[in-house]
Structure formats: structure tokens, C-alpha cells
Write a protein that holds these residues in place. Structure first.
Motif, PDB file in Angstrom:
ATOM      1  N   UNK A 129       0.736  -1.337   0.166  1.00 31.69           N
ATOM      2  CA  UNK A 129       0.068  -0.052  -0.035  1.00 31.69           C
ATOM      3  C   UNK A 129       0.921   0.978   0.042  1.00 31.69           C
ATOM      4  N   UNK A 130       1.996   1.523   0.626  1.00 29.22           N
ATOM      5  CA  UNK A 130       2.862   2.505   0.666  1.00 29.22           C
ATOM      6  C   UNK A 130       3.508   2.736  -0.592  1.00 29.22           C
ATOM      7  N   UNK A 131       3.951   1.513  -1.143  1.00 32.85           N
ATOM      8  CA  UNK A 131       4.406   1.789  -2.561  1.00 32.85           C
ATOM      9  C   UNK A 131       3.478   2.062  -3.444  1.00 32.85           C
ATOM     10  N   UNK A 132       2.213   1.727  -3.560  1.00 31.01           N
ATOM     11  CA  UNK A 132       1.254   2.234  -4.469  1.00 31.01           C
ATOM     12  C   UNK A 132       0.853   3.575  -4.175  1.00 31.01           C
ATOM     13  N   UNK A 133       0.642   3.970  -2.909  1.00 31.15           N
ATOM     14  CA  UNK A 133       0.343   5.521  -2.579  1.00 31.15           C
ATOM     15  C   UNK A 133       1.595   6.519  -3.183  1.00 31.15           C
ATOM     16  N   UNK A 134       3.059   5.929  -2.813  1.00 31.72           N
ATOM     17  CA  UNK A 134       3.932   6.594  -3.380  1.00 31.72           C
ATOM     18  C   UNK A 134       3.918   6.967  -4.756  1.00 31.72           C
ATOM     19  N   UNK A 136       1.302   6.725  -6.885  1.00 31.46           N
ATOM     20  CA  UNK A 136       0.314   7.452  -7.410  1.00 31.46           C
ATOM     21  C   UNK A 136       0.513   9.267  -7.113  1.00 31.46           C
ATOM     22  N   UNK A 137       1.050   9.314  -5.740  1.00 31.65           N
ATOM     23  CA  UNK A 137       1.142  10.714  -5.264  1.00 31.65           C
ATOM     24  C   UNK A 137       2.192  11.317  -5.301  1.00 31.65           C
ATOM     25  N   UNK A 138       3.443  10.452  -5.088  1.00 33.73           N
ATOM     26  CA  UNK A 138       4.796  11.067  -4.956  1.00 33.73           C
ATOM     27  C   UNK A 138       4.991  11.815  -3.721  1.00 33.73           C
ATOM     28  N   UNK A 139       4.048  11.612  -2.609  1.00 39.95           N
ATOM     29  CA  UNK A 139       4.269  12.111  -1.437  1.00 39.95           C
ATOM     30  C   UNK A 139       4.593  10.995  -0.326  1.00 39.95           C
ATOM     31  N   UNK A 140       5.831  11.575   0.279  1.00 40.14           N
ATOM     32  CA  UNK A 140       6.389  10.695   1.272  1.00 40.14           C
ATOM     33  C   UNK A 140       5.345  10.625   2.565  1.00 40.14           C
ATOM     34  N   UNK A 141       4.670  11.637   2.782  1.00 38.02           N
ATOM     35  CA  UNK A 141       3.816  11.592   4.117  1.00 38.02           C
ATOM     36  C   UNK A 141       2.624  10.750   3.820  1.00 38.02           C
ATOM     37  N   UNK A 142       1.909  10.679   2.620  1.00 42.31           N
ATOM     38  CA  UNK A 142       1.117   9.942   2.386  1.00 42.31           C
ATOM     39  C   UNK A 142       1.434   8.197   2.388  1.00 42.31           C
ATOM     40  N   UNK A 144       3.888   7.125   3.627  1.00 40.07           N
ATOM     41  CA  UNK A 144       4.446   6.673   5.356  1.00 40.07           C
ATOM     42  C   UNK A 144       3.075   6.314   6.169  1.00 40.07           C
ATOM     43  N   UNK A 145       1.942   6.549   5.753  1.00 40.65           N
ATOM     44  CA  UNK A 145       0.524   6.466   6.453  1.00 40.65           C
ATOM     45  C   UNK A 145       0.493   4.841   6.995  1.00 40.65           C
ATOM     46  N   UNK A 146       0.687   3.844   5.804  1.00 40.93           N
ATOM     47  CA  UNK A 146       0.370   2.451   6.014  1.00 40.93           C
ATOM     48  C   UNK A 146       1.244   1.976   7.045  1.00 40.93           C
ATOM     49  N   UNK A 147       2.441   2.479   6.904  1.00 43.16           N
ATOM     50  CA  UNK A 147       3.385   2.065   7.972  1.00 43.16           C
ATOM     51  C   UNK A 147       3.191   2.413   9.339  1.00 43.16           C
ATOM     52  N   UNK A 148       2.480   3.578   9.659  1.00 43.68           N
ATOM     53  CA  UNK A 148       2.260   4.013  10.961  1.00 43.68           C
ATOM     54  C   UNK A 148       1.029   3.264  11.277  1.00 43.68           C
TER      55      UNK A 148
END
Length: 339
Positions: A129-134, A136-142, A144-148
Motif C-alpha cells: 500500500x505504501x508503494x502504491x500510494x507513493x 500515485x501521489x509521490x508524497x512521502x507523508x501519504x 508513510x501512513x500505511x507504515x504508521x
């Protein structure tokens, strides 16, 4: 170790006294962290989100639970609910703690299987999920949310195991660390598209390897049934002792799931290609199917029959998720399109 165990009992007592009003929440969390939840709940959810992630999760869950069994046989970890009575340290001042239906597991306690398998299997989902979000958005913050969320859920599962007196804190920590390492390492090489022979060899290799280790330890005079006797002795209610918590049950679950994974990829190489809406239907139907399969009563005597049927039950799981349900949904949606 005695001081570590005493501190663990004190922590469990404090946790129960402060959060007993959230008892149902703790029990739900501990069920979510049950190794079988990785096979029955998170596998279909992840598979229909991303095929590779689903295959990876089942692979990682099976291997990590098998290793957890081996570690438990080697480390002889105590469990709080029986150690309180066996230690004889609390005869005059017993701790104010209580057991629950999920407390009385029969295997050794170290490392925690819930923590270890959960940390390994959920890492696959968090990383995907973290890889997919990055991407799509190139946002490190977003990203990182799955890991949190992963870290928060692991903490909750660990505390739930301490709360119900199933594990000491150090067992939870060691299980979490081991599971995290396994999740990172095993998810790098996913056996997607491997031949059926590979999975047959893995399944039978793990089964025979565990049986040989068990026989070898028994020959050396090690009584590997010691934890079962203690669980039966100190469990508050005899009906809470279940055969599916015995170490051999987890062994047959893992070996059955791996064989089933190979068969599913053999019957339908590459899987079914479905749009998002049919995939959501597949998740619902697969979850319902696995729920009823899990509820099927199995005869507990003779135990060889129970373990054989338990093996078959979890060999069916990948067939339902990867072949039968998506095949049925594909047939129905394809027919509707033609009409």
C-alpha cells in the motif's frame, strides 16, 4: 527470567485493571492478530487488491508461522496464565488477573505467534500500500501512513496478548522483531507463477522437517507436550482448551495452505482478470465462503484424522479465493456483458 516474568505479570495486572472496560476491543484485536486471520481474512482482501500481494501474504504467513513453531519447540517459553500457578510465587498474594476464552493456548509461549505472524504478514500489505500510494501521489507523508498504521496495529495486538495473559511482554517484542525481519526478507521473493512441484516440495518439506525435528527432540528426552499439560492444568475452563491451538494444527495449516497455493496457480495460471466492482464482490463471497469453511466441525478423535482434515481445510482456502470465486464471478459478469 524470573524477574522478567514477574514484571510481565505486573504489567498484565495493571493493563487489565486500567482497561477492563475495553475488554471486547482487546478480544477483537487479538482475534485480528490470530495467525489464521492472515489466511482467512487478510489473504482474500489483499489478493483482490493486488494479486502479487495476496500470494506474498499467504507465502509469508505460512513460512513465518512454521518458523514460529520451530522457535517455540526450541525456546520452551512459559505462558503467564500457567506460570502464575507453577511458579508458586503468588500463593499468599495472587495477582488480580482473569483469563478469557482466547487465553488458554496450548503451545509454548516464546516467541508470540500472533505478534510474529502478524508482523510478517501485515508488512506485506503495508509495503504494498505504501508503494502504491507513493507511485500515485509521490508524497512521502501519504506513503508513510500505511507504515504508521502497521506499527499501531502491532502495538495493539501485542498489548492484547499481554492483556489476556497469553504472553509476556518480552515474548511479544521478540515475536514482533522476528516477524518484521521475515516480512521484509520473504516478501522480496514471491513464488508467483512457480510450478506445482515447487509447492509440493515446500509443503512436504516443511511437514517432514517439523516431524523429524519433533522426533529428534523426543529421542533426546525432550517432552514437547509439556505445554499442553500445563495449559490443561491451569486453564480456568476446560472447554477453552481447543485442538486447533496445538502446535501440530499450525503445522498442518501452513503445509496445507502452501500446497493449496500451488494447486490454485496450477489450475488457473495468472488468475482471473476482473474490474474493481467484481473484485469487491469476490472479496465478499470469498470471505463468506472461508467463514463457513472455518466453522466446519472436525472430529477430534482420532487426532490423525483431525490433522488430516485440518490440512485439507486450509488447502481449500487458496482454491476458493484464487479459482472458484473469481471464476464464478467472471462467468456471471461475462455472461451479463454478452446478454
Amino acid at each position: 527470567m524470573e524477574a522478567l516474568h514477574i514484571q510481565g505479570i505486573q504489567m498484565a495486572e495493571s493493563l487489565q485493571q486500567r482497561t477492563m472496560s475495553q475488554e471486547k476491543v482487546w478480544l477483537i484485536v487479538t482475534h485480528m492478530g490470530d495467525p489464521k486471520a492472515a489466511f482467512l481474512l487478510f489473504f482474500p482482501l489483499s489478493y483482490f487488491t493486488c494479486r502479487r500481494t495476496g500470494v506474498a501474504l499467504l507465502w509469508v504467513a505460512a513460512i513465518s508461522e512454521w518458523l514460529n513453531l520451530v522457535f517455540k519447540w526450541m525456546l520452551f517459553g512459559e505462558r503467564p496464565f500457567w506460570w502464575i500457578g507453577e511458579s508458586r510465587l503468588f500463593v499468599n498474594n495472587p495477582p488480580k488477573v482473569q483469563q478469557f476464552a482466547s487465553t488458554c493456548e496450548t503451545g509454548p509461549g516464546s516467541p508470540s505467534g500472533h505478534a510474529m505472524v502478524t508482523a510478517a504478514a501485515w508488512w506485506v500489505m503495508a509495503a504494498s500500500l505504501g508503494s502504491s500510494l507513493y507511485s500515485r501521489t509521490h508524497s512521502v507523508l501519504l506513503s508513510a501512513l500505511p507504515y504508521l498504521l502497521y506499527a499501531g496495529m502491532l502495538l495493539a495486538v501485542g498489548l492484547s496478548r499481554i492483556f489476556i495473559l497469553a504472553h509476556f511482554p518480552h515474548q511479544v517484542v521478540s515475536g514482533t522483531v522476528a516477524g518484521l525481519v521475515l516480512g521484509v526478507v520473504l516478501s522480496r521473493r514471491v513464488p508467483e507463477g512457480r510450478p506445482l512441484l515447487f509447492f509440493v516440495c515446500c509443503s512436504m518439506g516443511l511437514l517432514l522437517g517439523a516431524l523429524l525435528l519433533h522426533a529428534g527432540l523426543e529421542q533426546l528426552g525432550v517432552n514437547l507436550s509439556w505445554s499442553i499439560a500445563l495449559a490443561e492444568k491451569w486453564c480456568a475452563h476446560s472447554e477453552w482448551i481447543r485442538l486447533d491451538t496445538v502446535p501440530f494444527s499450525s503445522l498442518t495449516r501452513d503445509c496445507g495452505a502452501l500446497l493449496g497455493l500451488g494447486l490454485a496457480q496450477y489450475w488457473k495460471p495468472g488468475g482471473w482478470s476482473l474490474p474493481w466492482a467484481p473484485r469487491a464482490l469476490c472479496v465478499a463471497l470469498s470471505s463468506m465462503g472461508l467463514y463457513h469453511i472455518n466453522r466446519l466441525p472436525l472430529p477430534i478423535r482420532p487426532q490423525t484424522l483431525f490433522y488430516s482434515l485440518f490440512f485439507l481445510k486450509f488447502a481449500i482456502v487458496p482454491q476458493v479465493v484464487m479459482v472458484l470465486v473469481p471464476g464464478l464471478v467472471h462467468l456471471l459478469t461475462d455472461k451479463k456483458k454478452k446478454d
